[in-house]
Design a protein around this motif. Structure first.
Motif, short mmCIF file in Angstrom:
data_model
loop_
_atom_site.label_atom_id
_atom_site.label_comp_id
_atom_site.label_asym_id
_atom_site.label_seq_id
_atom_site.Cartn_x
_atom_site.Cartn_y
_atom_site.Cartn_z
N LEU A 161 -28.52 -44.17 48.61
CA LEU A 161 -29.84 -44.05 48.45
C LEU A 161 -30.41 -44.07 49.81
CD1 LEU A 161 -30.11 -47.00 45.54
CD2 LEU A 161 -30.26 -44.43 45.48
N SER A 162 -31.57 -43.30 49.80
CA SER A 162 -32.37 -43.47 50.95
C SER A 162 -33.35 -44.43 50.74
CB SER A 162 -33.45 -42.17 51.19
OG SER A 162 -34.13 -42.13 50.31
N LEU A 163 -34.44 -44.65 51.83
CA LEU A 163 -35.12 -45.93 51.68
C LEU A 163 -36.35 -45.70 50.65
CD1 LEU A 163 -35.45 -47.17 55.54
CD2 LEU A 163 -33.92 -48.05 53.43
N LYS A 164 -36.67 -44.32 50.45
CA LYS A 164 -37.66 -43.94 49.54
C LYS A 164 -37.56 -44.47 48.19
CE LYS A 164 -40.25 -40.09 47.72
NZ LYS A 164 -40.12 -38.61 47.39
N GLY A 165 -38.69 -45.41 47.75
CA GLY A 165 -38.63 -45.92 46.37
C GLY A 165 -37.89 -47.27 46.44
N LEU A 166 -37.41 -47.82 47.69
CA LEU A 166 -36.87 -49.06 47.64
C LEU A 166 -37.93 -50.05 48.46
CD1 LEU A 166 -33.22 -48.19 48.70
CD2 LEU A 166 -34.03 -48.65 46.45
N LYS A 167 -37.60 -51.10 47.87
CA LYS A 167 -38.34 -52.43 48.90
C LYS A 167 -37.56 -53.84 48.57
CE LYS A 167 -41.47 -53.98 44.92
NZ LYS A 167 -42.72 -54.04 44.42
N ALA A 168 -37.48 -54.31 49.84
CA ALA A 168 -36.96 -55.76 49.72
C ALA A 168 -37.79 -56.66 48.87
CB ALA A 168 -36.72 -56.02 51.29
N VAL A 169 -37.21 -57.65 48.00
CA VAL A 169 -37.82 -58.77 47.54
C VAL A 169 -36.89 -59.89 47.63
CG1 VAL A 169 -38.94 -57.12 45.63
CG2 VAL A 169 -36.61 -58.20 45.41
N PRO A 170 -37.54 -61.17 47.84
CA PRO A 170 -36.97 -62.28 48.07
C PRO A 170 -36.00 -62.64 46.84
CG PRO A 170 -39.21 -62.59 48.51
CD PRO A 170 -38.99 -61.19 47.81
N ALA A 205 -32.84 -69.06 48.48
CA ALA A 205 -33.99 -68.92 49.60
C ALA A 205 -33.50 -68.47 51.04
CB ALA A 205 -34.54 -70.42 49.90
N GLY A 206 -34.48 -67.54 51.49
CA GLY A 206 -34.09 -66.68 52.70
C GLY A 206 -33.33 -65.76 52.54
N GLU A 207 -32.85 -65.48 51.28
CA GLU A 207 -31.90 -64.18 50.99
C GLU A 207 -32.97 -63.13 50.53
OE1 GLU A 207 -29.10 -63.56 52.35
OE2 GLU A 207 -29.08 -65.30 53.40
N PHE A 208 -32.50 -61.68 50.42
CA PHE A 208 -33.44 -60.71 49.82
C PHE A 208 -32.44 -60.02 48.93
CE2 PHE A 208 -35.75 -61.99 53.58
CZ PHE A 208 -37.04 -61.72 53.14
N ASN A 209 -33.02 -59.39 48.02
CA ASN A 209 -32.59 -58.36 47.04
C ASN A 209 -33.25 -57.01 47.31
OD1 ASN A 209 -30.56 -59.93 45.84
ND2 ASN A 209 -32.21 -60.59 44.53
#
Length: 88
Positions: A53-62, A67-71
């Motif tokens: 997957l490229s970064l297009k259409g992706l976002k980091a969410v908590p 706590a302090g990690e992301f999905n």
């Protein structure tokens, strides 16, 4: 965010449901993240599928549970991701 924070992050669909996991973070020559190899979960006995997957259409969410990690959240459906070619 850095590579260590993204490795093994869960991949979520737009409703927040887990549909896979980041297996590898892809970086460019400049060291910046350019995409991911993700493992898309499938039901047994079908093996899970790895796609790029490229970064297009992706976002980091908590990560709500850590706590302090992301999905990583995608705007694509699980079926759309499964239709992608397998990662090399």
């Amino acid at each position: 965010m850095n590579v260590a924070q993204l490795e093994d992050a869960d991949l979520l669909d737009k409703t927040g449901r887990e549909i896979g996991e980041v297996e590898r973070v892809l970086t460019g020559a400049d060291g910046k993240v350019r995409g991911f190899i993700v493992e898309i979960d499938q039901r047994d006995p079908t093996p899970d599928k790895h796609v790029e997957l490229s970064l297009k259409g992706l976002k980091a969410v908590p990560d709500r549970g850590d706590a302090g990690e992301f999905n990583i959240q995608t705007d694509q459906t699980k079926d759309a991701l499964l239709a992608l070619p397998a990662a090399k």
